[in-house]
Write a protein that holds these residues in place. Sequence first.
Motif, PDB file in Angstrom:
ATOM      1  N   LYS A 198       0.856  -1.196   0.000  1.00 38.84           N
ATOM      2  CA  LYS A 198       0.000   0.000   0.000  1.00 38.84           C
ATOM      3  C   LYS A 198       0.886   1.237   0.000  1.00 38.84           C
ATOM      4  O   LYS A 198       1.945   1.260   0.624  1.00 38.84           O
ATOM      5  N   SER A 238       0.434   9.053 -11.357  1.00 38.93           N
ATOM      6  CA  SER A 238      -0.989   8.751 -11.375  1.00 38.93           C
ATOM      7  C   SER A 238      -1.515   8.700  -9.943  1.00 38.93           C
ATOM      8  O   SER A 238      -0.946   8.005  -9.089  1.00 38.93           O
ATOM      9  N   TYR A 239      -2.573   9.422  -9.684  1.00 36.89           N
ATOM     10  CA  TYR A 239      -3.210   9.397  -8.365  1.00 36.89           C
ATOM     11  C   TYR A 239      -3.680   7.983  -8.034  1.00 36.89           C
ATOM     12  O   TYR A 239      -3.721   7.596  -6.864  1.00 36.89           O
ATOM     13  N   ASP A 240      -4.026   7.229  -9.055  1.00 35.38           N
ATOM     14  CA  ASP A 240      -4.546   5.876  -8.855  1.00 35.38           C
ATOM     15  C   ASP A 240      -3.511   4.906  -8.316  1.00 35.38           C
ATOM     16  O   ASP A 240      -3.852   3.814  -7.873  1.00 35.38           O
ATOM     17  N   ASP A 241      -2.234   5.287  -8.347  1.00 34.37           N
ATOM     18  CA  ASP A 241      -1.168   4.421  -7.827  1.00 34.37           C
ATOM     19  C   ASP A 241      -1.135   4.395  -6.309  1.00 34.37           C
ATOM     20  O   ASP A 241      -0.355   3.637  -5.719  1.00 34.37           O
ATOM     21  N   TYR A 242      -1.959   5.221  -5.661  1.00 32.71           N
ATOM     22  CA  TYR A 242      -1.884   5.380  -4.208  1.00 32.71           C
ATOM     23  C   TYR A 242      -3.167   4.914  -3.526  1.00 32.71           C
ATOM     24  O   TYR A 242      -4.262   5.139  -4.021  1.00 32.71           O
ATOM     25  N   ASP A 243      -2.972   4.318  -2.366  1.00 30.91           N
ATOM     26  CA  ASP A 243      -4.096   3.850  -1.556  1.00 30.91           C
ATOM     27  C   ASP A 243      -4.639   4.951  -0.661  1.00 30.91           C
ATOM     28  O   ASP A 243      -5.807   4.927  -0.283  1.00 30.91           O
ATOM     29  N   ALA A 276      -9.186  14.289  -8.285  1.00 30.15           N
ATOM     30  CA  ALA A 276      -8.618  13.011  -7.846  1.00 30.15           C
ATOM     31  C   ALA A 276      -9.073  12.669  -6.427  1.00 30.15           C
ATOM     32  O   ALA A 276      -9.409  11.514  -6.138  1.00 30.15           O
ATOM     33  N   ALA A 335     -12.703  11.526  -6.581  1.00 28.03           N
ATOM     34  CA  ALA A 335     -12.803  10.182  -7.150  1.00 28.03           C
ATOM     35  C   ALA A 335     -12.279   9.137  -6.186  1.00 28.03           C
ATOM     36  O   ALA A 335     -12.860   8.053  -6.042  1.00 28.03           O
ATOM     37  N   HIS A 336     -11.188   9.451  -5.512  1.00 28.30           N
ATOM     38  CA  HIS A 336     -10.590   8.534  -4.541  1.00 28.30           C
ATOM     39  C   HIS A 336     -11.587   8.233  -3.419  1.00 28.30           C
ATOM     40  O   HIS A 336     -11.804   7.074  -3.062  1.00 28.30           O
ATOM     41  N   ALA A 339     -14.558   6.154  -4.480  1.00 26.02           N
ATOM     42  CA  ALA A 339     -14.204   4.747  -4.675  1.00 26.02           C
ATOM     43  C   ALA A 339     -13.969   4.021  -3.353  1.00 26.02           C
ATOM     44  O   ALA A 339     -13.627   2.835  -3.347  1.00 26.02           O
ATOM     45  N   ARG A 381     -11.631   4.753  -1.166  1.00 24.64           N
ATOM     46  CA  ARG A 381     -10.218   4.757  -0.804  1.00 24.64           C
ATOM     47  C   ARG A 381      -9.964   5.866   0.211  1.00 24.64           C
ATOM     48  O   ARG A 381     -10.689   6.864   0.259  1.00 24.64           O
TER      49      ARG A 381
END
Length: 193
Positions: free
Chosen positions: A8, A68-73, A96, A99-100, A103, A105
């Motif tokens: 993570k 990418s913001y998506d690379d982080y938990d 971001a 969206a995080h 989702a 997260r």
Amino acid sequence: MFKQATDKRVAAFFANGLEECEALVVCDLLYRSGIPCDKVALGDNLAVVSSHDVTVVCDRATSDDDFSYDDYDVLFLPGGMPGTTNLGESQELCDAVRAHAAAGRDVAAVCAAPSVLAKLGLLDGRNATSNPNFQDVLAQNGAIVSQDPVVEDGNLITSQGLGTCVELGLALVRRILGEEAAETCKDKIVYMR
């Protein structure tokens, strides 16, 4: 030396005018616990100047081609002024964060930065806290304001300020690695509370 304990990852966002100790205390506790945490500069300059005129050189920048913001938990927003204003003015970061959170997260914010979450509508009907000078912003945007040093409501974690950042860091360690890891971290830093 860093000994990775999890896959993570946490991104701590550094904007010019941030409160550097709020950011670095949390990053330090994550690092000590083996949680990968990138200091991410908002924009294209790795060197960020804090509200106290301290320059911090970050690990990466949001402008990096491979960022990418998506690379982080976990996305973590430190406070400070005008750092918080600069975070809130970044449409890319705000999109971001929204969206995080949607989702499921984790998103964490401290001091003035929970006001960014409030203005995005993320704290409506949620328990949260912030620096006392920004609690009216939380309340005006539907948050249930708490005076606790750290408030966890689902995937949103908020904290009051520099004085509560050890507890915020420990809360993130606990969420990612569990209670035993948080206790080990307390021992490492001689946490007396």
